[in-house]
Design a protein around this motif. Structure first.
Motif, PDB file in Angstrom:
ATOM      1  N   SER A 199      54.925  53.828  33.253  1.00 54.84           N
ATOM      2  CA  SER A 199      53.753  53.787  32.372  1.00 54.84           C
ATOM      3  C   SER A 199      53.365  52.351  32.041  1.00 54.84           C
ATOM      4  O   SER A 199      52.187  51.994  32.077  1.00 54.84           O
ATOM      5  N   TYR A 200      54.351  51.519  31.704  1.00 46.85           N
ATOM      6  CA  TYR A 200      54.065  50.118  31.401  1.00 46.85           C
ATOM      7  C   TYR A 200      53.530  49.378  32.627  1.00 46.85           C
ATOM      8  O   TYR A 200      52.575  48.602  32.534  1.00 46.85           O
ATOM      9  N   ILE A 201      54.138  49.610  33.780  1.00 45.48           N
ATOM     10  CA  ILE A 201      53.695  48.942  35.006  1.00 45.48           C
ATOM     11  C   ILE A 201      52.279  49.385  35.369  1.00 45.48           C
ATOM     12  O   ILE A 201      51.443  48.567  35.758  1.00 45.48           O
ATOM     13  N   SER A 202      51.991  50.679  35.219  1.00 45.45           N
ATOM     14  CA  SER A 202      50.646  51.180  35.517  1.00 45.45           C
ATOM     15  C   SER A 202      49.614  50.560  34.597  1.00 45.45           C
ATOM     16  O   SER A 202      48.527  50.165  35.037  1.00 45.45           O
ATOM     17  N   PHE A 203      49.928  50.469  33.306  1.00 43.33           N
ATOM     18  CA  PHE A 203      48.997  49.840  32.363  1.00 43.33           C
ATOM     19  C   PHE A 203      48.784  48.380  32.731  1.00 43.33           C
ATOM     20  O   PHE A 203      47.648  47.892  32.743  1.00 43.33           O
ATOM     21  N   GLY A 204      49.864  47.668  33.028  1.00 43.43           N
ATOM     22  CA  GLY A 204      49.746  46.260  33.400  1.00 43.43           C
ATOM     23  C   GLY A 204      48.923  46.060  34.661  1.00 43.43           C
ATOM     24  O   GLY A 204      48.080  45.158  34.734  1.00 43.43           O
ATOM     25  N   ALA A 205      49.146  46.918  35.665  1.00 46.02           N
ATOM     26  CA  ALA A 205      48.382  46.810  36.913  1.00 46.02           C
ATOM     27  C   ALA A 205      46.905  47.096  36.674  1.00 46.02           C
ATOM     28  O   ALA A 205      46.031  46.388  37.201  1.00 46.02           O
ATOM     29  N   ALA A 206      46.616  48.121  35.873  1.00 46.97           N
ATOM     30  CA  ALA A 206      45.216  48.448  35.582  1.00 46.97           C
ATOM     31  C   ALA A 206      44.547  47.314  34.814  1.00 46.97           C
ATOM     32  O   ALA A 206      43.401  46.946  35.102  1.00 46.97           O
ATOM     33  N   ALA A 207      45.241  46.748  33.831  1.00 50.53           N
ATOM     34  CA  ALA A 207      44.675  45.642  33.057  1.00 50.53           C
ATOM     35  C   ALA A 207      44.439  44.431  33.955  1.00 50.53           C
ATOM     36  O   ALA A 207      43.399  43.764  33.854  1.00 50.53           O
ATOM     37  N   PHE A 208      45.381  44.149  34.843  1.00 54.06           N
ATOM     38  CA  PHE A 208      45.233  43.015  35.761  1.00 54.06           C
ATOM     39  C   PHE A 208      44.041  43.218  36.692  1.00 54.06           C
ATOM     40  O   PHE A 208      43.228  42.310  36.883  1.00 54.06           O
ATOM     41  N   MET A 209      43.929  44.409  37.279  1.00 56.78           N
ATOM     42  CA  MET A 209      42.820  44.679  38.200  1.00 56.78           C
ATOM     43  C   MET A 209      41.476  44.619  37.470  1.00 56.78           C
ATOM     44  O   MET A 209      40.488  44.113  38.019  1.00 56.78           O
ATOM     45  N   LEU A 210      41.443  45.118  36.254  1.00 59.65           N
ATOM     46  CA  LEU A 210      40.216  45.066  35.470  1.00 59.65           C
ATOM     47  C   LEU A 210      39.836  43.625  35.142  1.00 59.65           C
ATOM     48  O   LEU A 210      38.677  43.235  35.272  1.00 59.65           O
ATOM     49  N   ALA A 211      40.812  42.834  34.735  1.00 62.75           N
ATOM     50  CA  ALA A 211      40.546  41.430  34.430  1.00 62.75           C
ATOM     51  C   ALA A 211      40.086  40.684  35.678  1.00 62.75           C
ATOM     52  O   ALA A 211      39.142  39.871  35.610  1.00 62.75           O
ATOM     53  N   LEU A 212      40.722  40.946  36.806  1.00 60.89           N
ATOM     54  CA  LEU A 212      40.328  40.293  38.061  1.00 60.89           C
ATOM     55  C   LEU A 212      38.911  40.701  38.454  1.00 60.89           C
ATOM     56  O   LEU A 212      38.096  39.857  38.837  1.00 60.89           O
ATOM     57  N   GLY A 213      38.602  41.979  38.340  1.00 59.14           N
ATOM     58  CA  GLY A 213      37.252  42.446  38.662  1.00 59.14           C
ATOM     59  C   GLY A 213      36.214  41.849  37.741  1.00 59.14           C
ATOM     60  O   GLY A 213      35.115  41.477  38.178  1.00 59.14           O
ATOM     61  N   LEU A 214      36.552  41.739  36.462  1.00 59.32           N
ATOM     62  CA  LEU A 214      35.631  41.138  35.501  1.00 59.32           C
ATOM     63  C   LEU A 214      35.414  39.657  35.816  1.00 59.32           C
ATOM     64  O   LEU A 214      34.296  39.152  35.743  1.00 59.32           O
ATOM     65  N   TYR A 215      36.476  38.971  36.211  1.00 56.44           N
ATOM     66  CA  TYR A 215      36.382  37.551  36.556  1.00 56.44           C
ATOM     67  C   TYR A 215      35.515  37.337  37.799  1.00 56.44           C
ATOM     68  O   TYR A 215      34.710  36.412  37.856  1.00 56.44           O
ATOM     69  N   MET A 216      35.671  38.219  38.784  1.00 52.35           N
ATOM     70  CA  MET A 216      34.958  38.075  40.055  1.00 52.35           C
ATOM     71  C   MET A 216      33.518  38.593  39.984  1.00 52.35           C
ATOM     72  O   MET A 216      32.726  38.336  40.892  1.00 52.35           O
ATOM     73  N   MET A 217      33.165  39.309  38.926  1.00 60.46           N
ATOM     74  CA  MET A 217      31.836  39.894  38.799  1.00 60.46           C
ATOM     75  C   MET A 217      30.773  38.795  38.724  1.00 60.46           C
ATOM     76  O   MET A 217      30.960  37.802  38.020  1.00 60.46           O
ATOM     77  N   PRO A 218      29.670  38.972  39.446  1.00 65.01           N
ATOM     78  CA  PRO A 218      28.631  37.928  39.449  1.00 65.01           C
ATOM     79  C   PRO A 218      27.753  37.995  38.188  1.00 65.01           C
ATOM     80  O   PRO A 218      26.572  38.338  38.252  1.00 65.01           O
ATOM     81  N   LEU A 219      28.351  37.702  37.046  1.00 64.74           N
ATOM     82  CA  LEU A 219      27.633  37.670  35.777  1.00 64.74           C
ATOM     83  C   LEU A 219      27.884  36.330  35.102  1.00 64.74           C
ATOM     84  O   LEU A 219      28.878  35.658  35.383  1.00 64.74           O
ATOM     85  N   ASP A 220      26.999  35.980  34.192  1.00 64.05           N
ATOM     86  CA  ASP A 220      27.241  34.762  33.420  1.00 64.05           C
ATOM     87  C   ASP A 220      28.318  35.050  32.371  1.00 64.05           C
ATOM     88  O   ASP A 220      28.772  36.177  32.202  1.00 64.05           O
ATOM     89  N   LEU A 221      28.725  34.010  31.682  1.00 65.18           N
ATOM     90  CA  LEU A 221      29.830  34.127  30.720  1.00 65.18           C
ATOM     91  C   LEU A 221      29.508  35.112  29.604  1.00 65.18           C
ATOM     92  O   LEU A 221      30.391  35.835  29.132  1.00 65.18           O
ATOM     93  N   TRP A 222      28.247  35.171  29.165  1.00 69.95           N
ATOM     94  CA  TRP A 222      27.867  36.092  28.090  1.00 69.95           C
ATOM     95  C   TRP A 222      28.066  37.550  28.521  1.00 69.95           C
ATOM     96  O   TRP A 222      28.579  38.375  27.754  1.00 69.95           O
ATOM     97  N   GLY A 223      27.661  37.875  29.722  1.00 69.41           N
ATOM     98  CA  GLY A 223      27.817  39.243  30.233  1.00 69.41           C
ATOM     99  C   GLY A 223      29.277  39.624  30.381  1.00 69.41           C
ATOM    100  O   GLY A 223      29.685  40.731  30.021  1.00 69.41           O
ATOM    101  N   LYS A 224      30.083  38.712  30.898  1.00 70.68           N
ATOM    102  CA  LYS A 224      31.515  38.967  31.043  1.00 70.68           C
ATOM    103  C   LYS A 224      32.184  39.126  29.677  1.00 70.68           C
ATOM    104  O   LYS A 224      33.043  39.986  29.495  1.00 70.68           O
ATOM    105  N   GLY A 225      31.776  38.295  28.724  1.00 69.66           N
ATOM    106  CA  GLY A 225      32.335  38.394  27.374  1.00 69.66           C
ATOM    107  C   GLY A 225      31.992  39.722  26.721  1.00 69.66           C
ATOM    108  O   GLY A 225      32.832  40.347  26.056  1.00 69.66           O
ATOM    109  N   TYR A 226      30.745  40.164  26.902  1.00 72.39           N
ATOM    110  CA  TYR A 226      30.322  41.439  26.331  1.00 72.39           C
ATOM    111  C   TYR A 226      31.134  42.589  26.936  1.00 72.39           C
ATOM    112  O   TYR A 226      31.619  43.472  26.212  1.00 72.39           O
TER     113      TYR A 226
END
Length: 93
Positions: free
Chosen positions: A16-43
């Motif tokens: 459960s902990y590993i799954s949560f960590g992997a999901a959070a990491f993938m979400l953060a990576l996807g958010l970082y790679m998303m072609p949005l400005d800083l305001w959109g990513k922050g929102y």
């Protein structure tokens, strides 16, 4: 009225902990790679954090309600048992 509860295994808790960590990491990576400005990513990041927080709050609230209902049922069962014992004693006289 002996309620026995089975705890989760250590491997399930680890999974459960590993799954949560992997999901959070993938979400953060996807958010970082998303072609949005800083305001959109922050929102989006704030929305994700609020969603996780409210999910935890709802889960805890539902669990607390279930636990309190179980306690109320135990008290009611004990009262009923006490009344039945008292009734049976009076019936024997």
């Amino acid at each position: 009225m002996n309620d026995s509860f089975q705890k989760h295994s250590a491997s399930w808790v680890s999974f459960s902990y590993i799954s949560f960590g992997a999901a959070a990491f993938m979400l953060a990576l996807g958010l970082y790679m998303m072609p949005l400005d800083l305001w959109g990513k922050g929102y989006l990041a704030m929305g994700i954090l609020m969603l996780v927080q409210t999910t935890v709050n709802i889960t805890k609230t539902l669990r607390d309600n279930a636990e309190s209902e179980k306690l109320i049922r135990k008290v009611e069962d004990a009262r009923t048992e006490k009344l039945l014992v008292k009734f049976n004693r009076n019936g024997e006289d």
